[in-house]
Write an enzyme that holds these catalytic residues in place. Structure first.
Site, short mmCIF file in Angstrom:
data_model
loop_
_atom_site.label_atom_id
_atom_site.label_comp_id
_atom_site.label_asym_id
_atom_site.label_seq_id
_atom_site.Cartn_x
_atom_site.Cartn_y
_atom_site.Cartn_z
N HIS A 90 47.71 -46.43 13.65
CA HIS A 90 48.48 -47.49 14.31
C HIS A 90 47.65 -48.77 14.31
O HIS A 90 46.46 -48.74 14.62
CB HIS A 90 48.79 -47.10 15.76
N GLY A 179 38.78 -66.72 27.48
CA GLY A 179 37.63 -66.00 26.97
C GLY A 179 36.89 -66.72 25.87
O GLY A 179 37.23 -67.85 25.50
N PRO A 180 35.87 -66.08 25.30
CA PRO A 180 35.05 -66.71 24.26
C PRO A 180 35.85 -66.93 22.98
O PRO A 180 36.82 -66.22 22.72
CB PRO A 180 33.92 -65.67 24.04
N LYS A 187 34.57 -54.42 21.16
CA LYS A 187 35.75 -54.52 22.01
C LYS A 187 36.98 -55.05 21.30
O LYS A 187 38.11 -54.74 21.68
CB LYS A 187 35.45 -55.44 23.21
N GLY A 188 36.80 -55.89 20.28
CA GLY A 188 37.93 -56.56 19.66
C GLY A 188 38.47 -57.65 20.56
O GLY A 188 37.72 -58.32 21.27
#
Length: 297
Positions: A90, A179-180, A187-188
């Site tokens: 997936h 976020g960054p 983590k992706g």
């Protein structure tokens, strides 16, 4: 007094590591006001989907048990799962691949969009993960499938139509909303949205011919001139099976029965056998019923 209920679906890229899933579920239990009412594990996809429900307060910016429960699940998932070691059939963009909030009863889409945006801000700043918004949570209302295409979601990166390992590059094709500005290999990234109710319905086709099943999936979808309000993709699902996996964006217009009939029709033209499709979650009404039962017990 009318119930005011919101739902959140959390999709995590793992189904084979029981210890990791136990830790994620224990994290959610810190907020019993927002219980998990359904869990769907898929081993070939190496993916699990959780559905949580909670009552809502009048202010979307106030403390939300649902948002807090989901945040704790996300935090636990990042601690327990390494995307670099993940493999499944997936597509996924991160350890926590997709989070979506849906209004259930007596609550507006704008209200749940506020919760989605608040969660995204926390994930981005507190967990330092690039986070992208879609649907009512995004200022332009961009669509999930469009965002995923821009992020390269639908392109397998391993043999056998598999997705394996973390992102090949930290560089992102789009700037995240929170976020960054880069991906983290372990983590992706995370995609968070708010929409009206969506059902997921998958139809197995007994074939190894990915090109042909991709053609069927395209013709089923609204984008391919098929059923309006249906998004679909062809995904390998074990030996000798490829699924036409569908998002049903407006179940009042098109449901699983219509998808089943259309996949059957198109597959017969290709000389392929089709199995009985299935939903990956409970219906909206059943989810409400299960939540109220848990609440009363």
């Amino acid at each position: 007094m009318e119930q005011v209920l919101c739902c959140c679906k959390v999709y995590i890229s793992e189904s084979r590591n029981k210890a990791a899933l136990d830790a994620i579920e224990m994290a959610a239990k810190l907020y019993p006001e927002a219980p998990i009412v359904n869990k769907f594990e898929d081993v070939p996809y190496n993916r699990v989907g959780y559905t949580l429900v909670s009552k809502m307060g009048p202010d979307p910016n106030s403390t939300s048990p649902l948002k807090n429960a989901v945040f704790k699940m996300v935090e636990a998932a990042f601690q327990e799962i390494d995307l670099g070691r993940h493999c499944g059939s997936h597509p996924r963009l991160g350890v926590v691949d997709h989070i979506c909030f849906h209004p259930l009863l007596g609550v507006s889409l704008d209200h749940v969009a506020g919760i989605a945006k608040s969660l995204a801000a926390d994930v981005g700043s507190r967990l330092q993960v690039a986070t992208f918004l879609y649907g009512a949570a995004h200022y332009e209302g961009r669509l999930l499938d469009s965002l995923r295409r821009q992020l390269g979601y639908f392109k397998p990166n391993a043999t056998g139509n598999q997705w394996a390992g973390g992102p090949e590059s930290e560089t992102l094709p789009l700037s995240p909303d929170e976020g960054p500005p880069h991906a983290v290999h372990r983590k992706g990234i995370v995609v968070i949205g708010a929409t009206r109710w969506v059902d997921n319905y998958n139809v197995p086709i007994f074939s190894n011919d990915m090109v042909t099943v991709q053609r069927i999936a395209r013709r089923v979808s609204g984008r391919g001139g098929g059923l309006q309000s249906v998004q679909s993709a062809a995904l390998a699902h074990g030996k000798g099976i490829i699924e036409v996996a569908c998002n049903l964006l407006d179940t009042s217009k098109v449901g699983g029965n219509e998808v089943q009939v259309e996949v059957d029709r198109l597959a017969r033209k290709e000389g392929l056998d089709v199995g009985v499709g299935y939903y990956t979650d409970l219906s909206q009404d059943k989810i409400i019923e299960c939540y109220l039962k848990q609440l009363s017990s």
